[in-house]
Design a protein around this motif. Sequence first.
Motif, short mmCIF file in Angstrom:
data_model
loop_
_atom_site.label_atom_id
_atom_site.label_comp_id
_atom_site.label_asym_id
_atom_site.label_seq_id
_atom_site.Cartn_x
_atom_site.Cartn_y
_atom_site.Cartn_z
N ASP A 179 17.33 58.28 110.20
CA ASP A 179 16.10 57.47 110.22
C ASP A 179 15.00 58.24 110.93
OD1 ASP A 179 16.84 55.25 108.86
OD2 ASP A 179 17.14 53.95 110.61
N GLU A 180 15.40 58.87 112.02
CA GLU A 180 14.42 59.58 112.82
C GLU A 180 13.84 60.76 112.06
OE1 GLU A 180 15.76 59.63 116.98
OE2 GLU A 180 14.81 61.59 117.08
N VAL A 181 14.70 61.51 111.38
CA VAL A 181 14.25 62.73 110.71
C VAL A 181 13.61 62.43 109.36
CG1 VAL A 181 14.99 64.94 109.76
CG2 VAL A 181 15.96 64.13 111.92
N PHE A 182 14.21 61.55 108.59
CA PHE A 182 13.72 61.29 107.22
C PHE A 182 12.81 60.06 107.13
CE2 PHE A 182 17.07 64.20 106.44
CZ PHE A 182 16.72 64.86 105.28
N GLY A 183 12.86 59.22 108.17
CA GLY A 183 12.08 57.98 108.12
C GLY A 183 12.92 56.88 107.52
N PRO A 184 12.94 55.70 108.17
CA PRO A 184 13.78 54.61 107.66
C PRO A 184 13.40 54.22 106.24
CG PRO A 184 12.43 53.89 109.53
CD PRO A 184 12.21 55.35 109.40
N GLU A 185 12.14 54.48 105.88
CA GLU A 185 11.69 54.10 104.53
C GLU A 185 12.36 54.96 103.46
OE1 GLU A 185 10.00 55.46 106.89
OE2 GLU A 185 8.85 57.17 106.16
N ASN A 186 12.96 56.07 103.85
CA ASN A 186 13.61 56.93 102.86
C ASN A 186 15.12 56.75 102.82
OD1 ASN A 186 11.37 58.24 101.68
ND2 ASN A 186 11.06 59.28 103.65
N PHE A 187 15.60 55.76 103.54
CA PHE A 187 17.02 55.44 103.45
C PHE A 187 17.30 54.91 102.04
CE2 PHE A 187 20.12 51.94 103.50
CZ PHE A 187 21.26 52.66 103.82
N CYS A 188 18.32 55.43 101.39
CA CYS A 188 18.62 54.97 100.02
C CYS A 188 19.86 54.08 99.99
CB CYS A 188 18.87 56.16 99.10
SG CYS A 188 17.45 57.20 98.89
N LEU A 190 25.88 58.76 103.97
CA LEU A 190 24.55 58.23 104.20
C LEU A 190 23.61 58.99 103.28
CD1 LEU A 190 24.88 58.14 108.05
CD2 LEU A 190 24.51 56.15 106.59
N MET A 191 22.93 58.24 102.42
CA MET A 191 22.05 58.90 101.44
C MET A 191 20.60 58.63 101.80
SD MET A 191 21.70 58.07 97.39
CE MET A 191 20.43 58.86 96.39
N LYS A 240 11.30 58.66 98.97
CA LYS A 240 11.97 57.71 98.09
C LYS A 240 11.14 57.36 96.84
CE LYS A 240 14.79 53.58 98.57
NZ LYS A 240 14.99 52.41 99.43
N ASP A 241 9.82 57.42 96.99
CA ASP A 241 8.97 57.09 95.84
C ASP A 241 9.12 58.11 94.71
OD1 ASP A 241 8.03 54.94 97.15
OD2 ASP A 241 6.26 55.96 97.96
N HIS A 242 9.59 59.29 95.05
CA HIS A 242 9.69 60.34 94.02
C HIS A 242 11.14 60.76 93.76
CE1 HIS A 242 5.49 60.69 95.34
NE2 HIS A 242 5.29 60.96 94.06
N VAL A 301 30.35 49.84 79.97
CA VAL A 301 30.35 50.47 81.29
C VAL A 301 29.61 49.58 82.28
CG1 VAL A 301 30.49 52.83 80.44
CG2 VAL A 301 28.24 51.75 80.72
N THR A 302 29.83 49.85 83.55
CA THR A 302 29.15 49.07 84.57
C THR A 302 28.60 50.03 85.62
OG1 THR A 302 29.47 47.31 86.21
CG2 THR A 302 31.36 48.72 85.80
N PRO A 303 27.39 49.76 86.10
CA PRO A 303 26.80 50.71 87.05
C PRO A 303 27.67 50.86 88.30
CG PRO A 303 25.16 49.14 86.30
CD PRO A 303 26.48 48.65 85.79
N LEU A 304 27.75 52.08 88.76
CA LEU A 304 28.51 52.39 89.98
C LEU A 304 27.82 51.71 91.16
CD1 LEU A 304 30.80 54.30 91.09
CD2 LEU A 304 28.99 55.93 91.55
N THR A 305 28.59 51.17 92.06
CA THR A 305 28.01 50.55 93.27
C THR A 305 28.23 51.48 94.47
OG1 THR A 305 30.05 49.49 93.95
CG2 THR A 305 28.68 48.29 92.37
N ASN A 306 27.94 50.96 95.64
CA ASN A 306 28.11 51.80 96.83
C ASN A 306 29.48 51.63 97.48
OD1 ASN A 306 27.91 49.32 97.96
ND2 ASN A 306 26.48 49.91 99.58
N ASN A 307 30.40 51.06 96.72
CA ASN A 307 31.75 50.90 97.24
C ASN A 307 32.71 51.66 96.34
OD1 ASN A 307 34.15 50.06 98.22
ND2 ASN A 307 33.92 47.90 97.67
#
Length: 895
Positions: free
Chosen positions: A289-298, A322-323, A328-330, A446-452
């Motif tokens: 969060d500190e380096v990339f900014g919390p807004e860029n957390f995916c 952690l991605m 994030k906008d691009h 098919v079904t989209p992959l989730t984060n689990n």
Amino acid sequence: MALRPEVGTQPQFRKRKPPATYRYDSSLSPSLEWDGKNSVRELGEWLLVCIEDAAKLPPPHEFAEPSVFRDEAGHRVAECRGLRDAVDQLKRLGRPFLNWAGKAERLSFEVPTLPLFVHERLSTMAIVETLKAHTKQARDAQLGMFELFGDPQRPITDQVLKAYEYRDEWVNRMILGDSLVVMNSLLHYEGLGGQVQMIYIDPPYGVKFGVNFQPLVRKRDVAHNDDADMTREPEMVKAYRDTWELGLHSYLTYLRDRLLLARDLLHQSGSIFVQISDDNVHTVRDLLDEVFGPENFCQIISFRKTGGQSSSLLASISDYLLMYARDKDHLKYRQLFLEKVPGQEGATNYTWIEEQNGNRRALTAEEKRHWAIPASSKIFQAYPLFSEGKSPTDAPFVWNGGTYEPAGNNHWKTTAQGLARLTALDRLIAQGETLRFINYLSDYPVTPLTNNWSDTQISGYGDKKPYVVWTLPKVIVRCVLMTTDPGDLVLDPTCGSGTTAYVAEQWGRRWITIDTSRVPLALARQRILTATFPYYALKDETRGPSSGFLYLRKQNRKGEEVGGIVPHITLGSLAHDEPAEQEVLVDRPEVTEGITRVAGPFCVEATIPTPVDWDGEGGSEHDDGADDYGSYLDRMLDVLRRAPVLQLGGGNTVTLKNIRPPAKSLELSAEAMVENGSEHPVAVVFGPENGAVSERSVYEAGREAYAKSYVHLYVIGFAIQPNARRLIEECESAVGIPATWVAATPDLMMGDLLKTMRSSQIFSVCGLPDIRFKKLPQAAGDPVQYEVTMRGLDVFDPITMTPSHIRGDDVPAWLLDTDYNGLVFHGSQVFFPRTGAWDNLKKALKATHDESVWEHLAGTVSAPFEGGLHGQIAVKVIDDRGNELIVVKSLAEAE
Ligand SMILES: C[S@@+](CC[C@H](N)C(=O)[O-])C[C@H]1O[C@@H](n2cnc3c(N)ncnc32)[C@H](O)[C@@H]1O
């Protein structure tokens, strides 16, 4: 692309670039005390002045030039663009943040900017090509059976063996060095900033400081030893280490610095994955969060690891990714899909069946228990035909003799016309009072992959696992495929056994990987060199992988979608009579059968370059950091005092005592006595911090040591040039004093962060490859052919000058350069004795290559070869600790 010098061309790089300085945003500094010793108070006061000044300006209250705040030393700490900016920064000063020891003191840090030198070039294609004399074609050609094999000019290997080629002759890169230094070189020497599409980093997890590494290339059973165990195994070299002076505090500093540089390397659309366990997932997320900014957390992805940790509480079965996006906008993002399996994730609602005779019914409880569904029937879900919210235009719909309308506060999902079309398509079914849409599983299989990710458990590991801390390739495959396209550049600063490189290679991505330790790099090199992959058809062969892979829609005999493009039929597309959408399954490109693909050429590089002649006339390299060099020597001296045991292999050691800097020395770094040794002192010279020991340095040090009547010279360094190595072996006859090369583990270069290592593991002496080099009997008119036999490795005991011996078939790997240019080692033949390392390739090329080819590559005798232009050969041995030992012979020396 910036210059990437071949090792040996150092003189051009004598003037180093100045070190790069990286700064942290001081508003994130850890202290909230306004009278603390850091600059937060002054910064806050300065921001208040900015607010006052900007408020006097007309809207939007912005300064013509940003106002700059500097600390006492004149360093730029912050800048402010105007009122809004000042208020934001002031607010940030009060935000909670992760604090740790040393953070406040570290508002900036410097990293030396060094060139990366190419030490070794490897190409599986070239190795197989070298052995073409052993192909069945060549043998048949000798027997006059040419015609059978088409074009005799074209090596048969071309037809079945391929590697992807990149435009601009890009060569993938495996780099030995600390990730911080190497990433800085990539940024500031090579200008690669903004060019990396994805970074995968699997750092030490920051637990159990002081344990957990793989010490030997072939020893995989070391998991979590504790320090006590290690002392009983003094031979271990710490190839993988979590040893940090301040434990978690050092770890956080270590990781944050690296993340900062990683961010600068990423393309605007790029992303980073950090692999971590539950112990530190929270702190590392804070760092990100500190380096990339919390807004860029995916996303945070939990993926199943091996089994469950035994625990009195809930068993821990997952690690985390952690991605974060660079922006994030691009973000470049390719959705991945899993095949729908009835009853499993994404397909639990398919509880209806359409039998072969057209009969439709709900699955029975028994059928649902095992999901045993007759092959000729189709599974579907009865999908709601209405959505929430009343619509004034909704009308009842008559179907099959009944009248239906959305119940309660609902409206039809489609128009009357759409409902009529669904009726015509026989896509409706009544469920009690409710009309529903028949949605076959095959409409969207098919079904989209989730984060689990629960399907990533490593099963039956052990022998298959190439490295103690290996990541299952499937995990990294997903990360690569989600965030990159073929031809994109992937970086892993924590190479380990090279899983990221392997996966990138498989999927036609360019790669760079970095590791400080030689053991993992030796494993990674073998893994890449001997790998075989499917050949994914390219959209445009002439443009290489960056043209993209080919995807096709294909069905098998059962009508199942098996291609890389699948339909996505929806209620909407049927009701509106629109063409169905399609999804591309990026992990299912077309495979061209009959081609074995191997890894493209790659090189092994290191920051180890410039043989610096310390002190003396060559001292100009230190213009930019003479003080640093002094402190480096002091540090090495300190380390040597605390760790005076030099490991000589074979259990032999030399212990130094009374270590001190020599009086008035020109070249020497220290003098010492040897415990139980001669009554006369020995001399020690340290190689450069970021360089290889040069021949001249050895010569000068040897002469001085001789002149001052020392009895032995120990040359301690991180790397050494082959010529310098040779001189050390011959030092007694050439200079008059015996000398010994002592390799220092590169971990020492990690500076203050690392706790002092167990003394016995810091220095180890390397030996020389013992080879037999002979001319083969030659028929009149034929070119001269040579052969090398690897007899083993001699490790010297410098006290007794007696060698101990490791047998040739007991070295993990050896490489032959049949035409060594004195600079870069080209691996023309690469041997992994007594292993099945080449088995994949052997199997793939069974039809074209004689068995004998592979016998060579798993043995100690080279295939016959002709001499080359440079008139010399080089043989490199990788020992069990990943150390590389080179011997060079001129053709004239052949027996
Ligand atoms: C957990 S392992 C990576 C394993 C890898 N994912 C695999 O599949 O084999 C971490 C690696 O990072 C390396 N490493 C640790 N600190 C490093 C540093 N400062 N610079 C470069 N490599 C480092 C270690 O030597 C180790 O090989």
